[in-house]
Write a protein that holds these residues in place. Structure first.
Motif, PDB file in Angstrom:
ATOM      1  N   HIS A   1       0.669  -1.202   0.091  1.00  0.00           N
ATOM      2  CA  HIS A   1      -0.145   0.036  -0.013  1.00  0.00           C
ATOM      3  C   HIS A   1       0.779   1.248  -0.036  1.00  0.00           C
ATOM      4  N   THR A   2       2.154   1.104   0.487  1.00  0.00           N
ATOM      5  CA  THR A   2       2.929   2.280   0.405  1.00  0.00           C
ATOM      6  C   THR A   2       3.482   2.560  -1.017  1.00  0.00           C
ATOM      7  N   SER A   3       3.582   1.414  -1.743  1.00  0.00           N
ATOM      8  CA  SER A   3       4.048   1.296  -3.222  1.00  0.00           C
ATOM      9  C   SER A   3       2.855   1.853  -3.911  1.00  0.00           C
ATOM     10  N   GLU A   4       1.562   1.277  -3.873  1.00  0.00           N
ATOM     11  CA  GLU A   4       0.358   1.685  -4.436  1.00  0.00           C
ATOM     12  C   GLU A   4       0.045   3.427  -4.276  1.00  0.00           C
ATOM     13  N   ALA A   5       0.170   3.810  -3.041  1.00  0.00           N
ATOM     14  CA  ALA A   5       0.089   5.053  -2.726  1.00  0.00           C
ATOM     15  C   ALA A   5       0.987   6.031  -3.521  1.00  0.00           C
ATOM     16  N   LEU A   6       2.117   5.660  -3.516  1.00  0.00           N
ATOM     17  CA  LEU A   6       2.946   6.553  -4.284  1.00  0.00           C
ATOM     18  C   LEU A   6       2.776   6.474  -5.764  1.00  0.00           C
ATOM     19  N   LYS A   7       2.656   5.368  -6.266  1.00  0.00           N
ATOM     20  CA  LYS A   7       1.873   5.354  -7.678  1.00  0.00           C
ATOM     21  C   LYS A   7       1.030   6.446  -8.139  1.00  0.00           C
ATOM     22  N   HIS A   8      -0.093   6.440  -6.796  1.00  0.00           N
ATOM     23  CA  HIS A   8      -1.381   7.212  -7.193  1.00  0.00           C
ATOM     24  C   HIS A   8      -0.900   8.610  -6.737  1.00  0.00           C
ATOM     25  N   GLY A   9       0.274   8.991  -6.542  1.00  0.00           N
ATOM     26  CA  GLY A   9       0.554  10.279  -6.503  1.00  0.00           C
ATOM     27  C   GLY A   9       0.583  10.810  -4.926  1.00  0.00           C
ATOM     28  N   ALA A  10       0.629   9.881  -3.982  1.00  0.00           N
ATOM     29  CA  ALA A  10       1.019  10.151  -2.513  1.00  0.00           C
ATOM     30  C   ALA A  10       2.282  10.988  -2.390  1.00  0.00           C
ATOM     31  N   VAL A  11       2.556  11.812  -1.549  1.00  0.00           N
ATOM     32  CA  VAL A  11       3.706  12.560  -1.304  1.00  0.00           C
ATOM     33  C   VAL A  11       4.158  12.133   0.018  1.00  0.00           C
ATOM     34  N   GLU A  12       5.575  12.228   0.221  1.00  0.00           N
ATOM     35  CA  GLU A  12       5.955  11.819   1.751  1.00  0.00           C
ATOM     36  C   GLU A  12       5.319  12.335   3.042  1.00  0.00           C
ATOM     37  N   GLN A  13       4.813  13.399   2.960  1.00  0.00           N
ATOM     38  CA  GLN A  13       4.082  13.803   4.251  1.00  0.00           C
ATOM     39  C   GLN A  13       2.758  13.306   4.444  1.00  0.00           C
ATOM     40  N   GLU A  14       2.088  13.122   3.244  1.00  0.00           N
ATOM     41  CA  GLU A  14       0.877  12.224   3.455  1.00  0.00           C
ATOM     42  C   GLU A  14       1.154  11.098   4.214  1.00  0.00           C
ATOM     43  N   ILE A  15       2.129  10.156   3.787  1.00  0.00           N
ATOM     44  CA  ILE A  15       2.423   9.012   4.076  1.00  0.00           C
ATOM     45  C   ILE A  15       2.833   9.269   5.768  1.00  0.00           C
ATOM     46  N   VAL A  16       3.609  10.185   5.902  1.00  0.00           N
ATOM     47  CA  VAL A  16       4.263  10.345   7.326  1.00  0.00           C
ATOM     48  C   VAL A  16       2.730  10.698   8.189  1.00  0.00           C
ATOM     49  N   GLU A  17       1.899  11.501   7.768  1.00  0.00           N
ATOM     50  CA  GLU A  17       0.367  11.652   8.479  1.00  0.00           C
ATOM     51  C   GLU A  17      -0.133  10.437   8.789  1.00  0.00           C
ATOM     52  N   THR A  18      -0.260   9.663   7.558  1.00  0.00           N
ATOM     53  CA  THR A  18      -1.009   8.423   7.730  1.00  0.00           C
ATOM     54  C   THR A  18      -0.424   7.594   9.047  1.00  0.00           C
ATOM     55  N   ILE A  19       0.879   7.476   8.929  1.00  0.00           N
ATOM     56  CA  ILE A  19       1.546   6.834   9.990  1.00  0.00           C
ATOM     57  C   ILE A  19       1.354   7.134  11.225  1.00  0.00           C
ATOM     58  N   ALA A  20       1.242   8.552  11.492  1.00  0.00           N
ATOM     59  CA  ALA A  20       1.092   9.149  12.778  1.00  0.00           C
ATOM     60  C   ALA A  20      -0.362   8.673  12.972  1.00  0.00           C
ATOM     61  N   THR A  21      -1.420   8.695  12.032  1.00  0.00           N
ATOM     62  CA  THR A  21      -2.867   8.544  12.463  1.00  0.00           C
ATOM     63  C   THR A  21      -2.986   7.132  12.893  1.00  0.00           C
ATOM     64  N   SER A  22      -2.113   6.125  12.266  1.00  0.00           N
ATOM     65  CA  SER A  22      -2.085   4.642  12.716  1.00  0.00           C
ATOM     66  C   SER A  22      -1.419   4.601  14.067  1.00  0.00           C
ATOM     67  N   ILE A  23      -0.181   5.279  14.408  1.00  0.00           N
ATOM     68  CA  ILE A  23       0.049   5.114  15.650  1.00  0.00           C
ATOM     69  C   ILE A  23      -0.777   5.805  16.898  1.00  0.00           C
ATOM     70  N   TYR A  24      -1.392   6.764  16.541  1.00  0.00           N
ATOM     71  CA  TYR A  24      -2.576   7.208  17.510  1.00  0.00           C
ATOM     72  C   TYR A  24      -3.691   6.124  17.601  1.00  0.00           C
ATOM     73  N   MET A  25      -3.967   5.302  16.794  1.00  0.00           N
ATOM     74  CA  MET A  25      -5.012   4.451  16.880  1.00  0.00           C
ATOM     75  C   MET A  25      -4.575   2.931  17.326  1.00  0.00           C
TER      76      MET A  25
END
Length: 131
Positions: A69-93
């Motif tokens: 899903h990291t690979s697919e998110a990057l292929k779909h145009g995700a930038v580093e900060q979007e993934i960094v914030e996704t990780i943060a939300t996962s850690i929160y939960m």
């Protein structure tokens, strides 16, 4: 220094899934159709759906899913900060275990960014050389 080559890990994971798929074609065909239907853009873009899937993957402690899903998110145009914030939300939960798997996701991100940059440079050289 990273101990794992996540590009190779992702390729091996996909190969294993493919091998199982050959043993159970009807079921894995249905699962693939479900994945396609879930991931296609609607009100949420495919990028946002992959970021959601990445967050769930981190909390599920599924390294193959994280890589995919990291690979697919990057292929779909995700930038580093979007993934960094996704990780943060996962850690929160998800708490402490999500810190560990979130850090893995960040390692995977950094490797895939490097691979993509190298491929981009190689592709540009190839375009300039052969066109």
């Amino acid at each position: 220094s990273m101990k794992t080559n996540y590009s190779e890990f992702l390729n091996q994971t996909m190969e294993r899934i493919g091998n199982y798929g050959k043993a159970n074609l009807d079921f894995m065909g249905a699962f693939y159709n479900l994945r396609q239907a879930a991931g296609k853009p609607g009100v949420l873009s495919s990028k946002h759906k992959d970021l959601i899937a990445l967050g769930i993957s981190i909390n599920s402690k599924c390294e193959g899913c994280i890589a995919m899903h990291t690979s697919e998110a990057l292929k779909h145009g995700a930038v580093e900060q979007e993934i960094v914030e996704t990780i943060a939300t996962s850690i929160y939960m998800g708490g402490g275990p999500s810190v560990v798997f979130g850090a893995n996701a960040y390692d995977i991100l950094k490797e895939f960014e490097l691979v993509n940059k190298k491929q981009h440079i190689t592709n540009n050289i190839a375009v300039r050389t052969f066109s």
